[in-house]
Design a protein around this motif. Structure first.
Motif, PDB file in Angstrom:
ATOM      1  N   ASP A 257     -36.011 118.057  57.408  1.00  0.00           N
ATOM      2  CA  ASP A 257     -37.215 117.205  57.297  1.00  0.00           C
ATOM      3  C   ASP A 257     -37.574 116.607  58.650  1.00  0.00           C
ATOM      4  O   ASP A 257     -38.741 116.572  59.038  1.00  0.00           O
ATOM      5  CB  ASP A 257     -36.974 116.040  56.325  1.00  0.00           C
ATOM      6  CG  ASP A 257     -36.936 116.505  54.883  1.00  0.00           C
ATOM      7  OD1 ASP A 257     -37.309 117.657  54.619  1.00  0.00           O
ATOM      8  OD2 ASP A 257     -36.520 115.701  54.027  1.00  0.00           O
ATOM      9  N   GLU A 258     -36.546 116.120  59.371  1.00  0.00           N
ATOM     10  CA  GLU A 258     -36.808 115.500  60.678  1.00  0.00           C
ATOM     11  C   GLU A 258     -37.448 116.501  61.637  1.00  0.00           C
ATOM     12  O   GLU A 258     -38.398 116.208  62.340  1.00  0.00           O
ATOM     13  CB  GLU A 258     -35.515 114.936  61.273  1.00  0.00           C
ATOM     14  CG  GLU A 258     -35.362 113.476  60.942  1.00  0.00           C
ATOM     15  CD  GLU A 258     -33.953 112.962  61.152  1.00  0.00           C
ATOM     16  OE1 GLU A 258     -33.278 113.386  62.105  1.00  0.00           O
ATOM     17  OE2 GLU A 258     -33.520 112.120  60.329  1.00  0.00           O
ATOM     18  N   ASN A 259     -36.876 117.730  61.631  1.00  0.00           N
ATOM     19  CA  ASN A 259     -37.441 118.819  62.442  1.00  0.00           C
ATOM     20  C   ASN A 259     -38.899 119.053  62.086  1.00  0.00           C
ATOM     21  O   ASN A 259     -39.768 119.149  62.949  1.00  0.00           O
ATOM     22  CB  ASN A 259     -36.728 120.136  62.060  1.00  0.00           C
ATOM     23  CG  ASN A 259     -35.818 120.631  63.146  1.00  0.00           C
ATOM     24  OD1 ASN A 259     -36.023 120.362  64.313  1.00  0.00           O
ATOM     25  ND2 ASN A 259     -34.808 121.383  62.749  1.00  0.00           N
TER      26      ASN A 259
ATOM     27  N   ASN B 299     -41.278 115.955  62.956  1.00  0.00           N
ATOM     28  CA  ASN B 299     -41.391 115.444  64.329  1.00  0.00           C
ATOM     29  C   ASN B 299     -41.730 116.491  65.371  1.00  0.00           C
ATOM     30  O   ASN B 299     -41.721 116.206  66.557  1.00  0.00           O
ATOM     31  CB  ASN B 299     -40.087 114.721  64.719  1.00  0.00           C
ATOM     32  CG  ASN B 299     -39.872 113.514  63.836  1.00  0.00           C
ATOM     33  OD1 ASN B 299     -40.801 112.749  63.599  1.00  0.00           O
ATOM     34  ND2 ASN B 299     -38.671 113.351  63.312  1.00  0.00           N
TER      35      ASN B 299
ATOM     36  N   GLN C 128     -32.060 116.319  55.427  1.00  0.00           N
ATOM     37  CA  GLN C 128     -32.526 115.288  56.359  1.00  0.00           C
ATOM     38  C   GLN C 128     -32.841 115.897  57.730  1.00  0.00           C
ATOM     39  O   GLN C 128     -33.886 115.615  58.309  1.00  0.00           O
ATOM     40  CB  GLN C 128     -31.433 114.245  56.528  1.00  0.00           C
ATOM     41  CG  GLN C 128     -31.895 112.857  56.232  1.00  0.00           C
ATOM     42  CD  GLN C 128     -30.727 111.955  55.854  1.00  0.00           C
ATOM     43  OE1 GLN C 128     -29.558 112.366  55.889  1.00  0.00           O
ATOM     44  NE2 GLN C 128     -31.030 110.741  55.483  1.00  0.00           N
ATOM     45  N   ILE C 129     -31.942 116.778  58.198  1.00  0.00           N
ATOM     46  CA  ILE C 129     -32.131 117.403  59.521  1.00  0.00           C
ATOM     47  C   ILE C 129     -33.402 118.260  59.500  1.00  0.00           C
ATOM     48  O   ILE C 129     -34.237 118.215  60.407  1.00  0.00           O
ATOM     49  CB  ILE C 129     -30.903 118.261  59.914  1.00  0.00           C
ATOM     50  CG1 ILE C 129     -29.683 117.366  60.121  1.00  0.00           C
ATOM     51  CG2 ILE C 129     -31.181 119.110  61.151  1.00  0.00           C
ATOM     52  CD1 ILE C 129     -28.370 118.109  60.295  1.00  0.00           C
TER      53      ILE C 129
END
Ligand code: DC
Length: 205
Positions: A164-166, A169, A161-162
């Protein structure tokens, strides 16, 4: 000679490498994972923190081995928990993305075969002119389960999740669905089915 070019983008653990390898075998093309270049740079910078980005000389040879300033790294060195997050971190930098994009364009230019290439910005930024651009997706829970089975870097759902967010975004070349791409959610599909869908779409190109 017309050489096929297919891009596969999507989040971590979605099956891009599995799909890409199967397709490449089927089409007699080469397969390359662009994330390996970011992983190689991340590994090099961890070993040589004093190095400046503009002193990095990156190349990919005919056997698709990656050489960075006369150094290459083994698979086990590139696929570790530390390199998962470091590669996602350094991939935010514009100068690093430019070095990687140049190497990938040169790879395709010099290759004698077609190319199936996977990553985060292959269809959006590096190869927008590809014959077929695929965006592969799947539910995060399913991706985390597959990831734990496949790899020894024990990347948990939270880690995915971390990352993917990086990757989604950041300002530079964020992961997004390319224009005119084939979107496939393979949460409830096996790869044989996905390959079939892709081949049907290739026939339509
Ligand atoms: O695909 P991978 O897990 O090997 O990629 C490692 C990291 O590299 C990923 O978290 C983000 C970065 N990456 C990128 O920014 N753009 C790409 N085309 C491929 C990878």
């Amino acid at each position: 000679m017309m050489r096929i070019l297919v891009t596969i983008d999507g989040p971590s653990g979605v099956g891009k490498t599995t799909l890409g390898s199967l397709l490449a075998k089927d089409l007699g093309a080469s397969f390359f994972s662009s994330g390996k270049l970011y992983r190689t740079i991340a590994s090099y910078l961890l070993h040589n923190p004093e190095f400046l980005v503009h002193d990095l000389s990156l190349s990919i040879d005919n056997e698709l081995n990656i050489i960075l300033n006369d150094t290459s790294f083994s698979e086990s060195e590139l696929y570790s928990k530390e390199i998962n997050s470091k590669s996602s971190e350094i991939a935010k930098q514009k100068d690093i993305r430019e070095i990687v994009s140049k190497s990938l364009l040169s790879l395709y230019e010099h290759l004698s075969t077609g190319l199936i290439i996977e990553g985060r910005d292959m269809g959006t930024v590096v190869f927008p002119f590809a014959n077929l651009k695929i965006y592969l997706d799947a539910d995060i829970k399913v991706r985390a389960q597959r990831r734990l089975k496949q790899s020894n870097d024990s990347e948990t759902m939270k880690d995915l999740q971390i990352r993917d967010e990086n990757d989604m975004n950041r300002d530079q070349s964020p992961l997004k669905i390319p224009e005119n791409s084939l979107y496939i959610d393979n949460t409830n599909m096996d790869m044989v089915e996905v390959v079939k869908i892709v081949k049907e779409n290739l026939k339509l190109q």
